[in-house]
Design a protein around this motif. Structure first.
Motif, PDB file in Angstrom:
ATOM      1  N   TYR A   1       0.822  -1.209   0.000  1.00 52.17           N
ATOM      2  CA  TYR A   1       0.000   0.000   0.000  1.00 52.17           C
ATOM      3  C   TYR A   1       0.858   1.262   0.000  1.00 52.17           C
ATOM      4  O   TYR A   1       0.358   2.352  -0.223  1.00 52.17           O
ATOM      5  N   LYS A   2       2.125   1.085   0.277  1.00 50.34           N
ATOM      6  CA  LYS A   2       3.086   2.190   0.341  1.00 50.34           C
ATOM      7  C   LYS A   2       2.731   3.175   1.457  1.00 50.34           C
ATOM      8  O   LYS A   2       2.724   4.397   1.267  1.00 50.34           O
ATOM      9  N   GLY A   3       2.461   2.621   2.646  1.00 54.20           N
ATOM     10  CA  GLY A   3       2.189   3.465   3.799  1.00 54.20           C
ATOM     11  C   GLY A   3       0.984   2.984   4.575  1.00 54.20           C
ATOM     12  O   GLY A   3       0.343   1.987   4.227  1.00 54.20           O
ATOM     13  N   PRO A   4       0.651   3.704   5.639  1.00 52.75           N
ATOM     14  CA  PRO A   4      -0.505   3.345   6.466  1.00 52.75           C
ATOM     15  C   PRO A   4      -1.816   3.472   5.700  1.00 52.75           C
ATOM     16  O   PRO A   4      -1.944   4.271   4.778  1.00 52.75           O
ATOM     17  N   GLY A   5      -2.798   2.683   6.108  1.00 53.15           N
ATOM     18  CA  GLY A   5      -4.110   2.755   5.490  1.00 53.15           C
ATOM     19  C   GLY A   5      -5.080   1.793   6.149  1.00 53.15           C
ATOM     20  O   GLY A   5      -4.750   1.115   7.119  1.00 53.15           O
ATOM     21  N   CYS A   6      -6.280   1.741   5.603  1.00 54.20           N
ATOM     22  CA  CYS A   6      -7.321   0.860   6.138  1.00 54.20           C
ATOM     23  C   CYS A   6      -7.076  -0.568   5.652  1.00 54.20           C
ATOM     24  O   CYS A   6      -7.112  -0.845   4.463  1.00 54.20           O
ATOM     25  N   GLN A   7      -6.855  -1.458   6.605  1.00 59.62           N
ATOM     26  CA  GLN A   7      -6.561  -2.857   6.275  1.00 59.62           C
ATOM     27  C   GLN A   7      -7.810  -3.659   5.951  1.00 59.62           C
ATOM     28  O   GLN A   7      -7.849  -4.417   4.993  1.00 59.62           O
ATOM     29  N   HIS A   8      -8.838  -3.519   6.799  1.00 59.03           N
ATOM     30  CA  HIS A   8     -10.062  -4.254   6.494  1.00 59.03           C
ATOM     31  C   HIS A   8     -11.302  -3.595   7.078  1.00 59.03           C
ATOM     32  O   HIS A   8     -11.236  -2.825   8.022  1.00 59.03           O
ATOM     33  N   ILE A   9     -12.425  -3.919   6.424  1.00 57.80           N
ATOM     34  CA  ILE A   9     -13.736  -3.439   6.842  1.00 57.80           C
ATOM     35  C   ILE A   9     -14.497  -4.631   7.398  1.00 57.80           C
ATOM     36  O   ILE A   9     -14.663  -5.640   6.700  1.00 57.80           O
ATOM     37  N   ALA A  10     -14.940  -4.534   8.641  1.00 61.12           N
ATOM     38  CA  ALA A  10     -15.713  -5.606   9.265  1.00 61.12           C
ATOM     39  C   ALA A  10     -17.190  -5.255   9.183  1.00 61.12           C
ATOM     40  O   ALA A  10     -17.616  -4.213   9.683  1.00 61.12           O
ATOM     41  N   VAL A  11     -17.961  -6.111   8.526  1.00 62.38           N
ATOM     42  CA  VAL A  11     -19.391  -5.861   8.357  1.00 62.38           C
ATOM     43  C   VAL A  11     -20.188  -6.931   9.093  1.00 62.38           C
ATOM     44  O   VAL A  11     -19.822  -8.112   9.104  1.00 62.38           O
ATOM     45  N   ALA A  12     -21.273  -6.502   9.713  1.00 60.19           N
ATOM     46  CA  ALA A  12     -22.062  -7.382  10.568  1.00 60.19           C
ATOM     47  C   ALA A  12     -23.193  -8.043   9.803  1.00 60.19           C
ATOM     48  O   ALA A  12     -23.748  -7.479   8.856  1.00 60.19           O
ATOM     49  N   THR A  13     -23.538  -9.248  10.234  1.00 57.65           N
ATOM     50  CA  THR A  13     -24.689  -9.964   9.720  1.00 57.65           C
ATOM     51  C   THR A  13     -25.432 -10.588  10.899  1.00 57.65           C
ATOM     52  O   THR A  13     -24.844 -10.804  11.960  1.00 57.65           O
ATOM     53  N   ASN A  14     -26.701 -10.873  10.706  1.00 59.68           N
ATOM     54  CA  ASN A  14     -27.481 -11.564  11.726  1.00 59.68           C
ATOM     55  C   ASN A  14     -27.548 -13.066  11.490  1.00 59.68           C
ATOM     56  O   ASN A  14     -28.077 -13.803  12.322  1.00 59.68           O
ATOM     57  N   ASP A  15     -27.023 -13.518  10.351  1.00 61.99           N
ATOM     58  CA  ASP A  15     -27.041 -14.943  10.011  1.00 61.99           C
ATOM     59  C   ASP A  15     -25.810 -15.247   9.173  1.00 61.99           C
ATOM     60  O   ASP A  15     -25.850 -15.226   7.946  1.00 61.99           O
ATOM     61  N   ILE A  16     -24.709 -15.524   9.843  1.00 66.05           N
ATOM     62  CA  ILE A  16     -23.438 -15.650   9.131  1.00 66.05           C
ATOM     63  C   ILE A  16     -23.399 -16.893   8.251  1.00 66.05           C
ATOM     64  O   ILE A  16     -22.743 -16.903   7.209  1.00 66.05           O
ATOM     65  N   VAL A  17     -24.133 -17.938   8.626  1.00 66.84           N
ATOM     66  CA  VAL A  17     -24.165 -19.140   7.790  1.00 66.84           C
ATOM     67  C   VAL A  17     -24.795 -18.817   6.438  1.00 66.84           C
ATOM     68  O   VAL A  17     -24.263 -19.177   5.381  1.00 66.84           O
ATOM     69  N   PHE A  18     -25.912 -18.110   6.453  1.00 69.89           N
ATOM     70  CA  PHE A  18     -26.544 -17.700   5.198  1.00 69.89           C
ATOM     71  C   PHE A  18     -25.629 -16.781   4.407  1.00 69.89           C
ATOM     72  O   PHE A  18     -25.419 -16.959   3.199  1.00 69.89           O
ATOM     73  N   THR A  19     -25.079 -15.768   5.076  1.00 69.73           N
ATOM     74  CA  THR A  19     -24.252 -14.772   4.392  1.00 69.73           C
ATOM     75  C   THR A  19     -23.053 -15.419   3.718  1.00 69.73           C
ATOM     76  O   THR A  19     -22.768 -15.161   2.537  1.00 69.73           O
ATOM     77  N   ILE A  20     -22.323 -16.259   4.428  1.00 68.66           N
ATOM     78  CA  ILE A  20     -21.115 -16.865   3.861  1.00 68.66           C
ATOM     79  C   ILE A  20     -21.464 -17.892   2.788  1.00 68.66           C
ATOM     80  O   ILE A  20     -20.759 -18.008   1.783  1.00 68.66           O
ATOM     81  N   SER A  21     -22.546 -18.617   2.984  1.00 68.01           N
ATOM     82  CA  SER A  21     -22.989 -19.550   1.937  1.00 68.01           C
ATOM     83  C   SER A  21     -23.254 -18.800   0.636  1.00 68.01           C
ATOM     84  O   SER A  21     -22.846 -19.235  -0.457  1.00 68.01           O
ATOM     85  N   GLU A  22     -23.931 -17.652   0.739  1.00 64.54           N
ATOM     86  CA  GLU A  22     -24.230 -16.837  -0.440  1.00 64.54           C
ATOM     87  C   GLU A  22     -22.955 -16.278  -1.072  1.00 64.54           C
ATOM     88  O   GLU A  22     -22.767 -16.332  -2.289  1.00 64.54           O
ATOM     89  N   MET A  23     -22.067 -15.734  -0.232  1.00 68.55           N
ATOM     90  CA  MET A  23     -20.861 -15.106  -0.764  1.00 68.55           C
ATOM     91  C   MET A  23     -19.942 -16.129  -1.419  1.00 68.55           C
ATOM     92  O   MET A  23     -19.337 -15.857  -2.458  1.00 68.55           O
ATOM     93  N   ARG A  24     -19.834 -17.302  -0.838  1.00 65.05           N
ATOM     94  CA  ARG A  24     -19.022 -18.356  -1.454  1.00 65.05           C
ATOM     95  C   ARG A  24     -19.603 -18.743  -2.816  1.00 65.05           C
ATOM     96  O   ARG A  24     -18.866 -18.916  -3.793  1.00 65.05           O
ATOM     97  N   ALA A  25     -20.920 -18.865  -2.873  1.00 68.35           N
ATOM     98  CA  ALA A  25     -21.569 -19.241  -4.131  1.00 68.35           C
ATOM     99  C   ALA A  25     -21.387 -18.168  -5.202  1.00 68.35           C
ATOM    100  O   ALA A  25     -21.448 -18.474  -6.403  1.00 68.35           O
TER     101      ALA A  25
END
Length: 381
Positions: free
Chosen positions: A263-287
């Motif tokens: 990145y050539k310097g400091p910056g935002c490494q990651h954005i953490a986003v919330a879900t109420n059903d992580i099994v559904f969310t990750i199943s969808e994102m993987r697909a």
């Protein structure tokens, strides 16, 4: 010795009594990424992350310098901005950093006062308080620099009824894949250089009135090869949380060093986003094609001993690679994507909290080993 969870001793309410009220923050307004091709990036975030078309600014709206596509999912708004000419400062930013987070916009009642209060405490100005108007009312924005070239924008929109901001038009699209269940931004993590973490902790305390309520040292976040240190900063109402990481000495190059190099310097490494059903969310994102860090199967052999009883099916969590941790308030699930661009810089965390207020200390070892495996494949460990 850094304490892992200060709120266990004192209670979050007690910790936040130290947070000053000169900068009341209502929440995260939007996150703006500078990208090389916003049109194509928007398609990616819609397809893979389930974002919806929201607003647009570009040549068709009279903006000759850049194009911005605004995407929305529940309370999350992401702005993807690309330059329209080679001499644009945005282009210079992209040449140096690649795609990444430029602006973390914070929703406030008074953008002028927020600017004045932070600047008089030492913040470097990015944008003086500016009133932007159209037929739907007015928005006041102001901005200050934080670590690296990252910006905190203060957004006052109480007198505005339009879609996003003046100058933007509603973006209509026939292509709007269904959401994947992402709800809001839980936290955003910044990587800073060697020996700079405490400097930025002090900056957030003095300039923005934040408090440090969680700390991790290099004895807690370490493997055989690499280590890092981290402190979590929060505003007074706990709605805004910014962990700050710095590298620590190790046998090989840590993920923080890798980020800083690319990145050539400091910056935002990651954005953490919330879900109420992580099994559904990750199943969808993987697909939909999102790749996640691989968690070794043996990690799940000790989950019951570490975490105790949970409502969810552990076999399903193992199948999807979702990690589990517990603190005194409850438990949480989390999983991390691989970098979402070719430079190994920005990635996303998906998190579901079942009462837990912490950040998954029990998962650090497995997470670090997973990241190191990716670094080894890239030849950057």
């Amino acid at each position: 010795m850094a304490t892992e969870i200060k709120n266990v001793e004192y209670g979050l309410e007690k910790i936040f009594e130290g947070a000053q009220d000169f900068l009341p923050l209502l929440g995260t307004d939007y996150v703006e990424l500078y990208v090389g091709n916003a049109k194509q990036a928007a398609h990616f975030y819609k397809t893979a992350f389930g974002f919806q078309s929201y607003a647009y600014k570009g040549l068709e709206t009279g903006c000759k310098d850049y194009a911005s596509y605004v995407l929305a999912q529940d309370k999350i708004r992401i702005v993807l901005t690309t330059p329209l000419n080679s001499t644009s400062p945005i282009n210079q930013h992209l040449t140096k950093h690649g795609d990444g987070v430029k602006i973390i916009a914070l929703w406030v009642e008074d953008a002028k006062k927020s600017f004045e209060e932070t600047v008089k405490r030492g913040a470097k100005p990015f944008m003086e308080p500016t009133v932007e108007k159209d037929e739907h009312g007015e928005v006041v924005r102001s901005g200050i620099y934080t670590y690296g070239e990252t910006v905190h924008m203060f957004v006052e929109r109480k007198n505005y009824k339009g879609t996003f901001l003046p100058g933007y038009q509603t973006w209509k699209s026939d292509y709007n894949p269904t959401p994947v269940g992402l709800k809001f931004i839980d936290h955003m993590v910044g990587n800073v250089g060697w020996g700079e973490m405490n400097q930025w902790v002090k900056w957030y305390e003095e300039v923005m009135g934040f408090v440090n309520f969680l700390s991790f040292d290099d004895k807690q976040i370490t493997t055989e090869y690499s280590a890092l240190m981290s402190k979590v900063m929060s505003n007074g109402n706990g709605r805004i949380k910014f962990p700050i990481n710095e590298p620590a000495p190790g046998k090989k190059k840590s993920q923080i060093e890798e980020y800083l190099n690319f990145y050539k310097g400091p910056g935002c490494q990651h954005i953490a986003v919330a879900t109420n059903d992580i099994v559904f969310t990750i199943s969808e994102m993987r697909a939909r094609g999102i790749e996640f860090l691989h968690v070794p199967g043996e990690y799940y052999d000790t989950v019951k001993q570490r975490v105790g009883i949970i409502e969810e099916d552990l076999n399903k969590l193992k199948e999807l690679g979702i990690m589990v941790d517990r603190d005194e308030e409850g438990y949480l699930f989390q999983i991390f994507t691989k970098p979402v661009e070719d430079r190994p810089t920005l990635f996303f965390e998906i998190i579901q909290r079942k009462g837990a207020k912490s950040f998954g200390k029990g998962n650090f070892q497995a997470l670090f080993e997973s990241i190191e495996a990716e670094q080894a494949r890239r030849g950057t460990l």
